[in-house]
Design a protein around this motif. Structure first.
Motif, PDB file in Angstrom:
ATOM      1  N   ASP A  61       5.677  11.156  -0.758  1.00 55.60           N
ATOM      2  CA  ASP A  61       7.139  11.210  -0.631  1.00 55.60           C
ATOM      3  C   ASP A  61       7.638  10.321   0.508  1.00 55.60           C
ATOM      4  N   SER A  62       6.855  10.219   1.562  1.00 51.41           N
ATOM      5  CA  SER A  62       7.292   9.485   2.754  1.00 51.41           C
ATOM      6  C   SER A  62       7.405   7.977   2.511  1.00 51.41           C
ATOM      7  N   VAL A  63       6.785   7.473   1.456  1.00 57.94           N
ATOM      8  CA  VAL A  63       6.818   6.019   1.224  1.00 57.94           C
ATOM      9  C   VAL A  63       7.543   5.630  -0.055  1.00 57.94           C
ATOM     10  N   LYS A  64       7.991   6.603  -0.811  1.00 58.49           N
ATOM     11  CA  LYS A  64       8.687   6.284  -2.060  1.00 58.49           C
ATOM     12  C   LYS A  64       9.914   5.410  -1.792  1.00 58.49           C
ATOM     13  N   GLY A  65      10.042   4.367  -2.583  1.00 57.96           N
ATOM     14  CA  GLY A  65      11.160   3.448  -2.418  1.00 57.96           C
ATOM     15  C   GLY A  65      10.923   2.354  -1.398  1.00 57.96           C
ATOM     16  N   ARG A  66       9.845   2.480  -0.609  1.00 56.42           N
ATOM     17  CA  ARG A  66       9.549   1.470   0.414  1.00 56.42           C
ATOM     18  C   ARG A  66       8.240   0.732   0.121  1.00 56.42           C
ATOM     19  N   PHE A  67       7.246   1.443  -0.400  1.00 49.39           N
ATOM     20  CA  PHE A  67       5.933   0.851  -0.674  1.00 49.39           C
ATOM     21  C   PHE A  67       5.736   0.709  -2.168  1.00 49.39           C
ATOM     22  N   THR A  68       4.991  -0.322  -2.552  1.00 53.58           N
ATOM     23  CA  THR A  68       4.651  -0.543  -3.958  1.00 53.58           C
ATOM     24  C   THR A  68       3.169  -0.860  -4.083  1.00 53.58           C
ATOM     25  N   ILE A  69       2.475  -0.085  -4.902  1.00 44.22           N
ATOM     26  CA  ILE A  69       1.065  -0.353  -5.171  1.00 44.22           C
ATOM     27  C   ILE A  69       0.950  -1.106  -6.486  1.00 44.22           C
ATOM     28  N   SER A  70       0.048  -2.064  -6.528  1.00 48.30           N
ATOM     29  CA  SER A  70      -0.191  -2.812  -7.757  1.00 48.30           C
ATOM     30  C   SER A  70      -1.652  -3.236  -7.792  1.00 48.30           C
ATOM     31  N   ARG A  71      -2.110  -3.700  -8.949  1.00 48.08           N
ATOM     32  CA  ARG A  71      -3.498  -4.127  -9.051  1.00 48.08           C
ATOM     33  C   ARG A  71      -3.615  -5.318  -9.989  1.00 48.08           C
ATOM     34  N   ASP A  72      -4.613  -6.134  -9.713  1.00 53.11           N
ATOM     35  CA  ASP A  72      -4.942  -7.261 -10.569  1.00 53.11           C
ATOM     36  C   ASP A  72      -6.366  -7.024 -11.051  1.00 53.11           C
ATOM     37  N   ASN A  73      -6.502  -6.530 -12.262  1.00 46.58           N
ATOM     38  CA  ASN A  73      -7.819  -6.150 -12.762  1.00 46.58           C
ATOM     39  C   ASN A  73      -8.745  -7.355 -12.904  1.00 46.58           C
ATOM     40  N   ALA A  74      -8.190  -8.519 -13.182  1.00 46.24           N
ATOM     41  CA  ALA A  74      -9.018  -9.727 -13.323  1.00 46.24           C
ATOM     42  C   ALA A  74      -9.653 -10.114 -11.993  1.00 46.24           C
ATOM     43  N   LYS A  75      -8.981  -9.759 -10.904  1.00 47.72           N
ATOM     44  CA  LYS A  75      -9.473 -10.098  -9.562  1.00 47.72           C
ATOM     45  C   LYS A  75     -10.091  -8.899  -8.849  1.00 47.72           C
TER      46      LYS A  75
END
Length: 120
Positions: A61-75
């Motif tokens: 909850d403390s990071v919602k709207g500020r942090f974004t997680i993503s991934r690149d499966n090829a890398k």
């Protein structure tokens, strides 16, 4: 052996941004879920954000709207884009991945951590 190596930490002023990266290296593996945790001095390690193999995300909850997680499966890489940073975000950030070896063994691996310091 499968290793996780984080990068991108540093010192930033409040309101600034950082982008953390975590690369998984090795052989004969696939990756299921990945996540970022943080641990501030004197506190327990806690989940910041997670992402499934299919891209479903969840956040503290403390990071919602500020942090974004993503991934690149090829890398074999997971990212954490951190915006609008606050002094209370100061912590060591650890990457976490659920690894599946080709022979079926499942294990959870951690990176060595990267320091994020937010000055007021």
């Amino acid at each position: 052996q499968v290793q996780l190596v984080e990068s991108g930490g540093g010192l930033v002023q409040a309101g600034g941004s950082l982008r953390l990266s975590c690369v998984v290296s090795g052989s004969r593996f696939s990756i299921n879920a990945m996540a970022w945790y943080c641990q501030a001095p004197g506190k327990q390690r806690e989940l910041v954000a997670g992402i499934s193999s299919g891209g479903t995300t969840n956040y503290a909850d403390s990071v919602k709207g500020r942090f974004t997680i993503s991934r690149d499966n090829a890398k074999n890489t997971v990212y954490l884009q951190m915006n609008s940073l606050k002094p209370e975000d100061t912590a060591v950030y650890y990457c976490n991945a659920e690894i599946i070896r080709t022979w079926g063994t499942k294990l959870v691996n951690w990176g060595q951590g990267t320091q994020v310091t937010v000055s007021s």
